[in-house]
Design a protein around this motif. Structure first.
Motif, short mmCIF file in Angstrom:
data_model
loop_
_atom_site.label_atom_id
_atom_site.label_comp_id
_atom_site.label_asym_id
_atom_site.label_seq_id
_atom_site.Cartn_x
_atom_site.Cartn_y
_atom_site.Cartn_z
N THR A 509 0.85 -1.19 0.00
CA THR A 509 0.00 0.00 0.00
C THR A 509 0.88 1.24 0.00
O THR A 509 2.09 1.15 0.30
CB THR A 509 -0.90 0.04 1.25
OG1 THR A 509 -0.07 0.17 2.41
CG2 THR A 509 -1.77 -1.22 1.37
N THR A 529 -0.77 -6.72 -4.97
CA THR A 529 -1.82 -5.75 -5.30
C THR A 529 -3.17 -6.11 -4.74
O THR A 529 -4.02 -5.23 -4.55
CB THR A 529 -1.91 -5.58 -6.82
OG1 THR A 529 -2.17 -6.85 -7.43
CG2 THR A 529 -0.62 -5.01 -7.38
N GLU A 530 -3.41 -7.39 -4.45
CA GLU A 530 -4.72 -7.76 -3.91
C GLU A 530 -4.95 -7.18 -2.53
O GLU A 530 -6.10 -7.03 -2.09
CB GLU A 530 -4.86 -9.28 -3.86
CG GLU A 530 -3.91 -9.99 -2.92
CD GLU A 530 -2.59 -10.35 -3.58
OE1 GLU A 530 -1.75 -11.00 -2.93
OE2 GLU A 530 -2.39 -9.97 -4.77
N MET A 532 -4.71 -4.26 -1.73
CA MET A 532 -5.34 -2.95 -1.88
C MET A 532 -6.86 -3.03 -1.89
O MET A 532 -7.53 -2.00 -1.88
CB MET A 532 -4.86 -2.28 -3.17
CG MET A 532 -3.37 -2.00 -3.20
SD MET A 532 -2.85 -1.35 -4.79
CE MET A 532 -1.15 -0.91 -4.44
N PHE A 533 -7.40 -4.23 -1.89
CA PHE A 533 -8.85 -4.39 -2.03
C PHE A 533 -9.58 -4.50 -0.70
O PHE A 533 -10.79 -4.73 -0.68
CB PHE A 533 -9.17 -5.64 -2.85
CG PHE A 533 -8.73 -5.57 -4.28
CD1 PHE A 533 -9.05 -4.48 -5.06
CD2 PHE A 533 -7.99 -6.59 -4.85
CE1 PHE A 533 -8.64 -4.40 -6.39
CE2 PHE A 533 -7.58 -6.53 -6.17
CZ PHE A 533 -7.90 -5.43 -6.94
N ARG A 538 -13.97 -1.04 -1.24
CA ARG A 538 -13.41 -1.85 -2.31
C ARG A 538 -13.80 -3.31 -2.21
O ARG A 538 -14.05 -3.97 -3.22
CB ARG A 538 -11.88 -1.74 -2.30
CG ARG A 538 -11.41 -0.30 -2.39
CD ARG A 538 -9.93 -0.19 -2.27
NE ARG A 538 -9.51 1.20 -2.22
CZ ARG A 538 -8.33 1.63 -2.59
NH1 ARG A 538 -7.43 0.79 -3.02
NH2 ARG A 538 -8.04 2.91 -2.54
N GLN A 565 -7.67 1.52 -7.67
CA GLN A 565 -6.33 0.95 -7.86
C GLN A 565 -5.40 1.96 -8.51
O GLN A 565 -4.23 2.09 -8.13
CB GLN A 565 -6.42 -0.30 -8.75
CG GLN A 565 -6.93 -1.52 -7.99
CD GLN A 565 -5.90 -2.63 -7.92
OE1 GLN A 565 -5.63 -3.29 -8.91
NE2 GLN A 565 -5.33 -2.85 -6.75
N ASP A 568 -4.04 4.33 -5.94
CA ASP A 568 -3.02 3.71 -5.10
C ASP A 568 -1.69 3.59 -5.85
O ASP A 568 -0.62 3.91 -5.32
CB ASP A 568 -3.47 2.32 -4.66
CG ASP A 568 -4.46 2.38 -3.51
OD1 ASP A 568 -4.55 3.44 -2.86
OD2 ASP A 568 -5.13 1.37 -3.25
N GLN A 647 -6.23 -4.35 -13.76
CA GLN A 647 -5.05 -3.96 -13.00
C GLN A 647 -3.98 -3.36 -13.91
O GLN A 647 -3.34 -2.36 -13.55
CB GLN A 647 -4.48 -5.17 -12.24
CG GLN A 647 -5.35 -5.62 -11.08
CD GLN A 647 -4.60 -6.59 -10.18
OE1 GLN A 647 -4.23 -7.68 -10.59
NE2 GLN A 647 -4.38 -6.20 -8.94
#
Length: 858
Positions: A509, A529-530, A532-533, A538, A565, A568, A647
């Motif tokens: 993050t 990256t997952e 960030m959900f 989200r 996304q 971020d 993504q």
């Protein structure tokens, strides 16, 4: 009988070698070379000590000749490394009726009798192994002690000095060879067959007429490393009595309003001690703690060891020594144990704090925190919103718990291992974590934890979590704060100038990215990256995408995630610029993002306009028998391409936005869990197409690097094929270890300690890279990959990237960088520098112990 040449009188030119005679013998020789008043001392080699343990007897008369007609001596252990320990010192060997009478005229009858009695007591307890209680009785005299000894052993106390000394030497030699002593020193890094040297020293009595006593002095504060004269002195005493004596019978060294001081009563001796301290610091190139004795007003230096210090103090000491040009910057970097600096990055339980241990588990993430027990993410978030510290307790954590983990001050799990979900996330967040606390029964419904001793704690009860030791402590315990001092930062700057392998951070993050910059990471080597959900806004949208019936509905839901996304990624690029950022596309099985609680299922059903029963049925449909080997990683990218395409678009659009703000951005996109070349071809072609679309839509040129996360054994073996489509390979050693061994990193903690104890594994392979098995796969992949693409970038991005031994292996393979959680970056930077410093010296037999350098490690 052993040849007398196995003994060596320590003189400035004597052939005293650390590997043969130990650290204490070598240190004493250095003190003698510095003209310090050291009593006559003889060094006994480790080979001789081993022979004595086997029952062979040296020529004791020849040894005693070094000490004159009336020898009274001490024996001290001298291992190669001081922290390997050794048998305790025995004083006043040689005291018998004849010597007592002789020394009575010189020291006084009371002092001579006291010395004789002290020796009888220590010989009886430490050599004859008698119960110490019979020699601790009040009003004990020499005659009573001798009688007690004879009653217990059915033989007279030995009067011959040769017999006394041989029995002491044999007792100490055999104690060193004992099983418990051997296991203890092996736990501190000693080889199984490590030898012990011994030193025999003429006694400086510290008792008798005139100013007599013993003390210790050092010239730094052990907690901070700041210059400070510290120590105690006790009249009519020996050895380290001053440190164990009460306040009534000891003196301070410097003038102190709390009591009398040596500076006031013996100013000349105090001035000389200060001078010797300066001489020792320069000559031994270290801050020393000096043991001294006064005998009739004469000063003797009996020993010197590295002054005890915390990791924080050690950093301050070595940087100051380097600034004073006493040691080089390279020496300063080499003196710090990389793992020890974790103490500086996290709160710790105060060293002298009282510990009421409720349970213990795996020390999964270092540091300490105090807070109220909470049992789910909602409670953790609520507690944080109210400004109350909490410890999140779960049987095991999942991605659904990440929001609560962010809100908590520490994490406690009943299941899981050192590289399980809870441990990896905690290390990334810099939170203490104790995992695999199997002695605890965690009842999430009742919101209680029950310890093995029957104690029950409920939600709201306060505990202190010690992730450094792996303990759960009852109540609030004093903590010491982290300390990123100027000396710490300077030392790492020196390390950066010396190392030759890059160090990046795993950061998921923008907040993690800021932490990695705090520790001066050279970039981000792994962004999952997952992660960030997991925000409230989200997660619901992602669940809608997972529940979508067709690609069109799924794409519509993902379109709502795109700006989140993108924002971020843009922030991460701006924070890290111009440092590189490597973004791993979506990896976990989709079911991990679905609710498991009744409340969560109802919430999702409301959002999806369906019944709770329908939502549960859909969740059940998405379940897998073995999800970690199922629909995850690149398999999702191929079968559900909308996720990776969203993504990729977010990354490219974020890169363009960041570049408009002046940042130089070349994103690195990495796909996980690859096994076949064709997987790479398919995903890369789709990402290239997205890049072309974004460039066409924006009129901006894009550059990006495409790579693969090598986590499966097949990907390692087929690295040459894969490298034809990748500019970098990054080894995910967590999953690679899991798949190579067939071990679950979340469940292995249940039996791993037993495997290590029984020698099945030398070390937990999730903590230290398995160089024989997993390492061979890395070596094969590195070689085959670079045969195809000579400038292929290679790295490790698993948690092994923060382990010093694993970094050494990665460096030997010619890898470009390692990547680890932000709070392990300083450890990796320091370890990498030490490897670079030592490499040119490989093959030098005396490298590990540079005898003339003067450094005596603690």
């Amino acid at each position: 009988m052993l040849d007398h040449l196995n003994f060596e009188l320590i003189t400035p030119t004597a052939a005293i070698h650390r590997k043969l005679h130990g650290a204490r013998a070598k240190c004493l020789q250095r003190l003698i070379r510095l003209d310090m008043p050291v009593p006559d001392t003889v060094a006994i080699s480790s080979a001789t000590v081993r022979a004595i343990a086997g029952g062979q007897q040296p020529e004791m008369a020849r040894l005693l000749e070094y000490f004159g007609s009336w020898p009274v001596i001490s024996v001290r252990s001298s291992p190669i490394m001081p922290d390997w320990g050794g048998p305790g010192t025995i004083l006043n060997i040689g005291m018998n009726r004849a010597n007592e009478a002789f020394f009575a005229s010189r020291l006084g009858s009371d002092a001579a009798a006291a010395l004789h009695l002290k020796f009888i007591r220590s010989y009886a307890v430490d050599v004859a192994r008698l119960d110490d209680e019979m020699f601790d009785m009040p009003n004990l005299t020499v005659e009573k002690a001798l009688a007690a000894y004879e009653d217990e052993t059915d033989e007279a106390f030995p009067q011959e000095v040769e017999v006394q000394l041989f029995n002491v030497l044999k007792s100490m030699a055999r104690a060193w060879e004992g099983t418990s002593a051997r296991l203890l020193r092996m736990s501190k890094g000693a080889p199984e067959n490590a030898g012990l040297g011994l030193v025999v020293q003429r006694m400086a009595f510290g008792m008798g007429k005139g100013e007599s006593g013993s003390g210790v002095i050092q010239f730094i504060n052990s907690d901070t490393g700041d210059a400070q004269e510290v120590g105690r002195y006790k009249r009519q005493s020996q050895g380290r009595d001053a440190l164990s004596g009460g306040q009534d019978d000891t003196m301070y060294l410097t003038q102190d309003e709390r009591g009398p001081s040596l500076e006031e009563s013996q100013p000349e001796i105090y001035t000389e001690l200060r001078r010797l301290g300066r001489v020792g610091r320069t000559g031994l190139r270290e801050e020393m703690q000096i043991e001294f004795t006064l005998e009739g007003g004469n000063l003797y230096i009996l020993d010197a060891v590295s002054a005890p210090r915390t990791a924080r103090a050690e950093v301050a000491i070595v940087t100051k020594l380097a600034h004073d040009e006493i040691i080089s910057r390279e020496d300063a970097v080499l003196r710090i144990e990389p793992r020890a600096i974790s103490e500086l990055l996290h709160q710790q339980v105060a060293p002298k704090a009282k510990r009421d241990v409720l349970a213990a588990g795996i020390a999964a993430s270092p540091g300490a925190a105090t807070g109220k027990l909470v049992f789910d993410s909602f409670a953790a978030q609520t507690s944080a919103a109210q400004g109350e510290a909490c410890i999140l307790v779960r049987r095991e954590t999942s991605p659904e718990d990440v929001r609560g983990m962010h809100a908590a001050k520490g994490i406690l799990t009943e299941r899981g291992g050192a590289n399980g979900h809870a441990a990896v996330i905690a290390r990334g967040l810099g939170l203490p974590c104790v995992a695999g606390a199997t002695d605890l029964d965690i009842n999430s419904k009742a919101r209680t934890v029950t310890a093995a001793d029957g104690r029950v704690l409920a939600e709201g009860d306060v505990v202190t979590l010690d992730g450094t030791r792996g303990q759960i402590l009852v109540g609030s315990v004093p903590l010491i704060e982290a300390g990123l001092s100027a000396a710490f930062r300077e030392l790492l700057e020196w390390a950066d100038e010396m190392r030759d392998i890059g160090v990046r951070a795993n950061a998921d993050t923008p907040e993690d990215a800021k932490a990695s910059m705090l520790f001066n990471a050279e970039g981000i080597g792994l962004c999952r990256t997952e992660h960030m959900f997991f925000g409230e806004d989200r997660l619901t949208v992602l669940r809608e995408a997972i529940f979508a019936e067709d690609a069109e509905d799924r794409a519509a839901a993902l379109t709502r995630l795109l700006p989140m996304q993108r924002a971020d990624f843009r922030d991460m690029f701006l924070i890290m610029a111009p440092r590189p950022v490597c973004l791993r596309l979506f990896d976990p099985p989709l079911h991990e993002f679905l609710p498991t609680t009744r409340a969560g299922i109802v919430e999702l059903a409301d959002a999806m306009d369906m019944s709770a029963r329908e939502a549960q049925a859909r969740i059940d449909d998405l379940g897998e028998v073995n999800p970690m080997l199922g629909m995850r990683g690149v398999r999702l990218g191929i079968t559900v391409p909308e996720i990776y395409e969203m993504q990729a678009r977010a990354i490219f659009e974020a890169a363009i936005e960041a570049s408009k703000e002046g940042a130089v951005v070349t994103p690195e996109i990495m796909i996980p869990l690859v096994s076949a070349k064709r997987e790479v071809e398919i995903v890369k072609s789709r990402i290239d197409a997205v890049a072309a679309d974004v460039m066409s839509e924006t009129g901006q040129k894009l550059e990006y690097r495409f790579g693969v996360m090598v986590e499966t054994p097949r990907a390692a073996l087929r690295a040459g094929d894969i490298a034809t489509h990748a500019s970098f390979l990054s080894f995910g050693t967590n999953d690679m270890t899991q798949m190579t061994y067939g071990l679950s990193r979340d469940d292995a903690g249940r039996f791993m300690s037993e495997y290590v104890n029984q020698g099945v594994f030398a070390e937990d392979p999730f903590l230290a890279l398995d160089q024989d098995g997993v390492g061979e796969l890395l070596a094969i992949a590195s070689e085959r990959g670079r045969q195809v693409r000579s400038k292929l970038t290679l790295s490790v991005c698993g948690e092994h990237g923060g382990d010093p031994e694993s970094i050494a292996f990665c460096r030997s393979l010619g890898m470009d960088y390692v990547s680890c959680s932000p709070f392990r970056v300083p450890v990796a930077r320091l370890a990498a520098a030490q490897l670079a410093i030592r490499e040119p010296l490989e093959g030098d037999d005396d490298l590990e112990f540079p005898e003339e350098a003067g450094f005596v490690p603690q």
